[in-house]
Design an enzyme around this catalytic site. Sequence first.
Site, short mmCIF file in Angstrom:
data_model
loop_
_atom_site.label_atom_id
_atom_site.label_comp_id
_atom_site.label_asym_id
_atom_site.label_seq_id
_atom_site.Cartn_x
_atom_site.Cartn_y
_atom_site.Cartn_z
N ASP A 59 6.73 -1.32 8.75
CA ASP A 59 8.03 -1.26 6.93
C ASP A 59 6.83 -1.94 6.23
O ASP A 59 5.48 -2.74 6.28
CB ASP A 59 8.48 -2.82 7.69
CG ASP A 59 9.43 -3.47 6.25
OD1 ASP A 59 9.71 -2.10 5.13
OD2 ASP A 59 9.78 -4.61 6.61
N HIS A 98 9.47 -11.25 8.47
CA HIS A 98 10.32 -10.70 9.49
C HIS A 98 10.86 -12.12 10.17
O HIS A 98 10.06 -12.15 11.15
CB HIS A 98 9.85 -9.74 10.21
CG HIS A 98 9.92 -8.22 9.34
ND1 HIS A 98 9.47 -7.22 9.92
CD2 HIS A 98 9.92 -8.28 8.16
CE1 HIS A 98 9.02 -5.82 8.89
NE2 HIS A 98 9.39 -6.81 7.84
N SER A 135 4.04 -8.53 9.41
CA SER A 135 5.30 -8.94 10.67
C SER A 135 5.25 -9.74 11.43
O SER A 135 4.64 -10.94 11.39
CB SER A 135 6.30 -7.58 11.51
OG SER A 135 6.96 -8.05 11.95
N THR A 136 4.98 -9.39 13.15
CA THR A 136 3.87 -9.88 14.37
C THR A 136 2.62 -10.74 13.95
O THR A 136 1.70 -10.11 13.31
CB THR A 136 3.89 -9.31 15.27
OG1 THR A 136 5.32 -8.60 15.90
CG2 THR A 136 3.40 -9.68 16.25
N MET A 196 3.95 -5.00 14.21
CA MET A 196 4.60 -4.24 14.14
C MET A 196 5.10 -3.08 13.50
O MET A 196 5.93 -3.42 12.49
CB MET A 196 5.03 -4.14 15.37
CG MET A 196 6.78 -5.17 15.61
SD MET A 196 7.41 -5.57 17.09
CE MET A 196 7.26 -3.95 17.47
#
Length: 372
Positions: free
Chosen positions: A295, A199, A172-173, A292
């Site tokens: 998931d 994401h 993600s991030t 973050m």
Amino acid sequence: MDPIRVLVVDDSVVVRKIVTDVLSADPDIQVVGTAVNGKLALGKLEALKPDLVTMDIEMPEMNGIEAVRAIRAGRNRVPIVMFSTLTERGASATLDALSAGANDYVTKPANVGSVAQSMESVREQLIPKIKALTGRPVAGLPRPVAAPVAARPPAPRTAPHKAPAVLVVGSSTGGPEALAKVLPTLPASLPVPVLLTQHMPPVFTRQFAQRLDRLCALRVVEASDGAPLLPGTVHLAPGDFHLTVRGTGRGATTMLSQGPPENFCRPAVDPLFRSAVAAYDGAVLAVVLTGMGADGRAGASAVRDAGGTVVVQDQATSVVWGMPGAVASAGLADEVLPLDRVAEAITRHLARATPGTPPQPAHLTLATGARR
């Protein structure tokens, strides 16, 4: 605990007002200054010493991308969150900013009917990112880890270990830049296809797939429904669609759906991991990169329970050690590695495939989550 000090950089007086009001309403955040362009922001960084900067992209005198490059050239590692429009041009510029050293991004409110709706959109997107990037707890998400911690040793296996026939990776991030470092080091002869879940919203995923395709020896495409999974091709989950694997009598194919978000995300990593386990009888190599939230943790558990292997990025090289940290702290990681060793681990585990691999076409499923 002292509030998070934020510098807001945007040439629009309306946007500055919305962002400042939204952030100031949170007791954990303090807006310490504003700037109307990147040049003025650079001048305020040393004096204000913010904990984080929100940065518009299109501004006069010095735009956001130029400002990010200048900040990083000065060896300043302050987290930077970009404000982007949900357009082809905005997506391309945002990816340029991430390549220049920005940590994450949010999309500007579009087609909303009121200032209140715009403020709510900013609140939902921006505040969790600010808190995650500065090591503060985010409502509904695992608390980020601020100090280095030891990952738990992997739990004992409950199923025989299986040589990988498919690889799943989630991030993600920080994911876009992590993937831009890992994927180009994988050979075109990789004996498996790749499914990648990042994401990201629509439009951004198409641009990201095109960028990765230019960087990689592997072929990278935005995933479509029903595509056969063939070695040497990376399928990137399109924005707003879960990407999963569907087993058929003629081999595995991609499947897209707009089922409910999982872990606040669509696309999400967990559905991809679960579907790979089902389609390949657990013969899965799963990789979880920076991001973050958590998931991928439930999916990683399914992978190990079925005899697959899990590799995660370590804390020191992660922008946010949320997703990989959630897997590692649950004792689900067979290896916890710095980013520059992840590609080697992938090729090493794939090289260990044996004739005992289930009689299905080999695949690489890569799932990355950066949006939360």
